[in-house]
Design a protein around this motif. Structure first.
Motif, PDB file in Angstrom:
ATOM      1  N   ARG A   1       0.825  -1.208   0.000  1.00  0.00           N
ATOM      2  CA  ARG A   1       0.000   0.000   0.000  1.00  0.00           C
ATOM      3  C   ARG A   1       0.860   1.259   0.000  1.00  0.00           C
ATOM      4  O   ARG A   1       0.457   2.293  -0.534  1.00  0.00           O
ATOM      5  CB  ARG A   1      -0.957  -0.023   1.183  1.00  0.00           C
ATOM      6  CG  ARG A   1      -2.022  -1.114   1.073  1.00  0.00           C
ATOM      7  CD  ARG A   1      -3.023  -1.066   2.210  1.00  0.00           C
ATOM      8  NE  ARG A   1      -3.998  -2.156   2.095  1.00  0.00           N
ATOM      9  CZ  ARG A   1      -4.951  -2.394   2.995  1.00  0.00           C
ATOM     10  NH1 ARG A   1      -5.061  -1.621   4.065  1.00  0.00           N
ATOM     11  NH2 ARG A   1      -5.795  -3.399   2.815  1.00  0.00           N
TER      12      ARG A   1
ATOM     13  N   PRO B   1      -3.180  -1.417  -4.058  1.00  0.00           N
ATOM     14  CA  PRO B   1      -4.313  -1.588  -3.136  1.00  0.00           C
ATOM     15  C   PRO B   1      -4.486  -3.042  -2.698  1.00  0.00           C
ATOM     16  O   PRO B   1      -5.489  -3.693  -2.993  1.00  0.00           O
ATOM     17  CB  PRO B   1      -5.504  -1.085  -3.946  1.00  0.00           C
ATOM     18  CG  PRO B   1      -5.150  -1.389  -5.363  1.00  0.00           C
ATOM     19  CD  PRO B   1      -3.646  -1.195  -5.448  1.00  0.00           C
TER      20      PRO B   1
ATOM     21  N   ARG C   1     -11.818  -3.945   1.693  1.00  0.00           N
ATOM     22  CA  ARG C   1     -10.585  -3.724   2.479  1.00  0.00           C
ATOM     23  C   ARG C   1     -10.891  -3.193   3.873  1.00  0.00           C
ATOM     24  O   ARG C   1     -10.311  -2.213   4.331  1.00  0.00           O
ATOM     25  CB  ARG C   1      -9.629  -2.791   1.731  1.00  0.00           C
ATOM     26  CG  ARG C   1      -9.090  -3.395   0.449  1.00  0.00           C
ATOM     27  CD  ARG C   1      -7.915  -2.599  -0.097  1.00  0.00           C
ATOM     28  NE  ARG C   1      -8.299  -1.241  -0.389  1.00  0.00           N
ATOM     29  CZ  ARG C   1      -7.454  -0.220  -0.454  1.00  0.00           C
ATOM     30  NH1 ARG C   1      -6.172  -0.415  -0.215  1.00  0.00           N
ATOM     31  NH2 ARG C   1      -7.875   0.989  -0.749  1.00  0.00           N
TER      32      ARG C   1
END
Length: 239
Positions: free
Chosen positions: A151, A156, A174
């Protein structure tokens, strides 16, 4: 006897219910439980459903990084990819095998990379820009220590991690890694996680502290799942 005949004969033989004797890292050393073929089949179906949520479908390609001792977790992941008709390659999750990860990633151009470890990323970082390598990959599922590394370079990544004998897998929201509530009870005490067998599990497992830092999030996820979610230590960086 031809191979097809041998396999046909083998399918007629009785098969014991037991698939694996599972040893896993726990707070007090190694924990142990059994895993039946029926439980493994349910685990595989659950993983397939989670991967489908990430958009994996027939004809795509995936790279799975798992170590040999993770056989029973890997079996569920491989079974899920097969059921989805996703072509896959396998590399070790250890740092010394990072070159195979690089080669597979270059040659397969996978839609998904599953199980990336911090050790693999550290090996790759000496020869490649991690952001350039993995940003084009549609789905990146990584171990807790690897998620913040990815990240930080704009990838992502979602969480994917063995958790005792269970498997934790984050959805595209997430918001923490889901654990199958029908099979496992995940707990938290003093900032550390524990696991016990759920109601559907035939193989007994009393509450077992795992020595893994994290917290449990209850309640429905934005993806619609009521499975509990786990946030692992430093991987608790939702963005």
């Amino acid at each position: 006897m031809a191979r097809a005949d041998t396999l046909a004969r083998a399918r007629t033989l009785d098969r014991p219910d037991l698939a694996y004797l599972v040893r896993f890292p726990a707070a007090d050393g190694a924990g142990e439980t059994e895993l039946t073929w029926a439980e493994l089949a349910r685990d595989t179906d659950w993983v397939a459903a989670r991967l489908r949520e990430h958009g994996l479908t027939a004809g795509q390609r995936a790279l799975l990084t798992m170590s040999g001792f993770e056989g029973f977790w890997g079996h569920a992941a491989i079974g899920a990819l097969r059921s989805l008709k996703v072509t896959y390659g396998i590399a070790e999750a250890m740092g010394w095998d990072h070159r195979r990860t690089s080669v597979f990633h270059r040659e397969l151009r996978p839609h998904a990379v599953i199980g990336l470890s911090a050790e693999t990323l550290e090996g790759l970082s000496g020869a490649a820009d991690l952001g350039e390598l993995f940003r084009p990959t549609a789905v990146v599922l990584a171990r807790p220590a690897a998620v913040p590394m990815l990240r930080a370079v704009g990838v992502p990544a979602c969480l994917f991690s063995p958790l005792g004998p269970a498997l934790a897998l984050e959805c595209p929201e997430r918001a923490g890694a889901h654990v199958n509530a029908a099979e496992w009870r995940i707990g938290e005490r003093d900032g550390e996680l524990s696991v016990a067998a759920g109601e559907q599990r035939a193989s007994p497992l009393a509450e077992t502290p795992l020595g893994v830092a994290g917290r449990v999030v209850a309640g429905r996820c934005a993806c619609g799942s009521d499975d509990p979610r786990v946030l692992f230590g430093e991987a608790d960086q939702l963005s």
